[in-house]
Scaffold this motif. Sequence first.
Motif, PDB file in Angstrom:
ATOM      1  N   ASN A  58      97.921 -60.347  50.147  1.00 38.69           N
ATOM      2  CA  ASN A  58      97.659 -59.444  49.026  1.00 38.69           C
ATOM      3  C   ASN A  58      96.951 -58.170  49.514  1.00 38.69           C
ATOM      4  N   ILE A  59      95.981 -58.358  50.420  1.00 37.31           N
ATOM      5  CA  ILE A  59      95.273 -57.199  50.985  1.00 37.31           C
ATOM      6  C   ILE A  59      96.260 -56.309  51.750  1.00 37.31           C
ATOM      7  N   VAL A  60      97.181 -56.944  52.497  1.00 35.33           N
ATOM      8  CA  VAL A  60      98.194 -56.179  53.251  1.00 35.33           C
ATOM      9  C   VAL A  60      99.019 -55.324  52.283  1.00 35.33           C
ATOM     10  N   ALA A  61      99.453 -55.949  51.172  1.00 39.39           N
ATOM     11  CA  ALA A  61     100.288 -55.216  50.195  1.00 39.39           C
ATOM     12  C   ALA A  61      99.498 -54.082  49.545  1.00 39.39           C
ATOM     13  N   GLN A  62      98.251 -54.388  49.133  1.00 41.18           N
ATOM     14  CA  GLN A  62      97.441 -53.364  48.453  1.00 41.18           C
ATOM     15  C   GLN A  62      97.148 -52.191  49.381  1.00 41.18           C
ATOM     16  N   SER A  63      96.801 -52.498  50.633  1.00 48.60           N
ATOM     17  CA  SER A  63      96.449 -51.397  51.532  1.00 48.60           C
ATOM     18  C   SER A  63      97.681 -50.583  51.931  1.00 48.60           C
ATOM     19  N   ALA A  64      98.866 -51.225  51.978  1.00 48.00           N
ATOM     20  CA  ALA A  64     100.091 -50.446  52.236  1.00 48.00           C
ATOM     21  C   ALA A  64     100.322 -49.468  51.083  1.00 48.00           C
ATOM     22  N   GLY A  65     100.095 -49.948  49.853  1.00 51.29           N
ATOM     23  CA  GLY A  65     100.222 -49.066  48.683  1.00 51.29           C
ATOM     24  C   GLY A  65      99.239 -47.909  48.760  1.00 51.29           C
TER      25      GLY A  65
END
Lengths: 182, 220
Positions: A58-65
């Motif tokens: 989830n952190i990976v997805a949020q930080s990519a955004g």
Amino acid sequence: MSSHVNRSTAALAISPRRRRLPWAAIRAGLVFVAIFGAWLWMLTIGNLQEHIWLPFVNIVAQSAGLIFRVFGARVAVSGLSLSVNGVSLTIAFGCDGLEAHGIFIAAIFAAALSWKRRLLGLLVGTIGIFLINQIRVCGIFLAARFGSQWFYYAHTVVGQTFVIVATMGLFLWWVTRDESPK
Amino acid sequence: MKAQSSRLGAFWIRLAIAYIVLVIIWPFVYSAYARHLGTISAPVAQWLVNGPVHTRSGWHEGQLAMHVVLADRSGTKRDIGVDVDPIRLGFSHITFLALVIAVPGWSWRRRVPRWLIGAVGIEAFNVGVIMAAVFGEIATMNLDFWPGDVVTSMLPRALLTNYLNLLSLVGAQFVPILFWLLLLVFPLRRGDDAKRHQGRPAARGQRPPHALPHLKRRAA
């Protein structure tokens, strides 16, 4: 006396050179395989998936955004999915760089380093591999958005290889880094 | 410090050049590599099934489609199709070779045999992935020659059916790194090498004196 010296010299000359087995390397290899195997096993444990690995993805997805938004792209993030203009990409297990983290951790513990350098290495590696993986995730998303015919290669071939090789570059940099006082 | 930076700079430059060259060459050879994988897998499948096996391999939608035709206990011939990804399997070789070319501190005379040993290991792993695919397929289809004579005694069924994907996914990344570390990185850290080179510059073809400086200090 002279004959004794000659006999010794002759013995030395004809005896085959002893080649020692590289025990340190073998031991390091075993430590590496054991730690990486344990890491892969941990990735399959349900409780850890729920409480550690999934929040990490989830952190990976949020930080990519966040990275896309910093560069002005209007990328929406919903859960583990990134989407823009009808193109959606879901970050799944395996796209999180956790295998690369495992390889780095195993290599750091297998290398002949002091504990201080190992622990500092873990910190540097965690941050470094996270950033490396973010480059991959953003690259894959751009491939999905602008060149869908290249998505498979970007995802399976280039992205994975880039993360692994960059991780090994980071490891090599850390173990060869000289910290002697200037 | 400057020497280290230049050595690591050389690592990245060599790595990038090796990768670019290998990726350019790859489309011209991967078809042959896929055929080669089919050829070397056939006798292994025959040995594992412990019965008459006929294998043929060809391309199907960009994948190496390998067919294993074998007779079950009633004598009925079964055709088992297995799709493996030669791009992924072949890229293990590219990753390994690029890392072998890029790693600092080895002469070419020592680098080449280590590359060959690693390449053989990667081939063995790739054949293992194909065999796991074949027997995973046999397990999924519940054919009545499962449990086969040899396979069940060697591998648990769950390993084949549940972990096959993980094996091919992670293994293709992990195996070249494992061989690279084992053959070219971990052996560098030997005190005797550091001692041998201490105090004098490395001659051409020798390892440089400060390949792993912390070990040099330790040896001293």
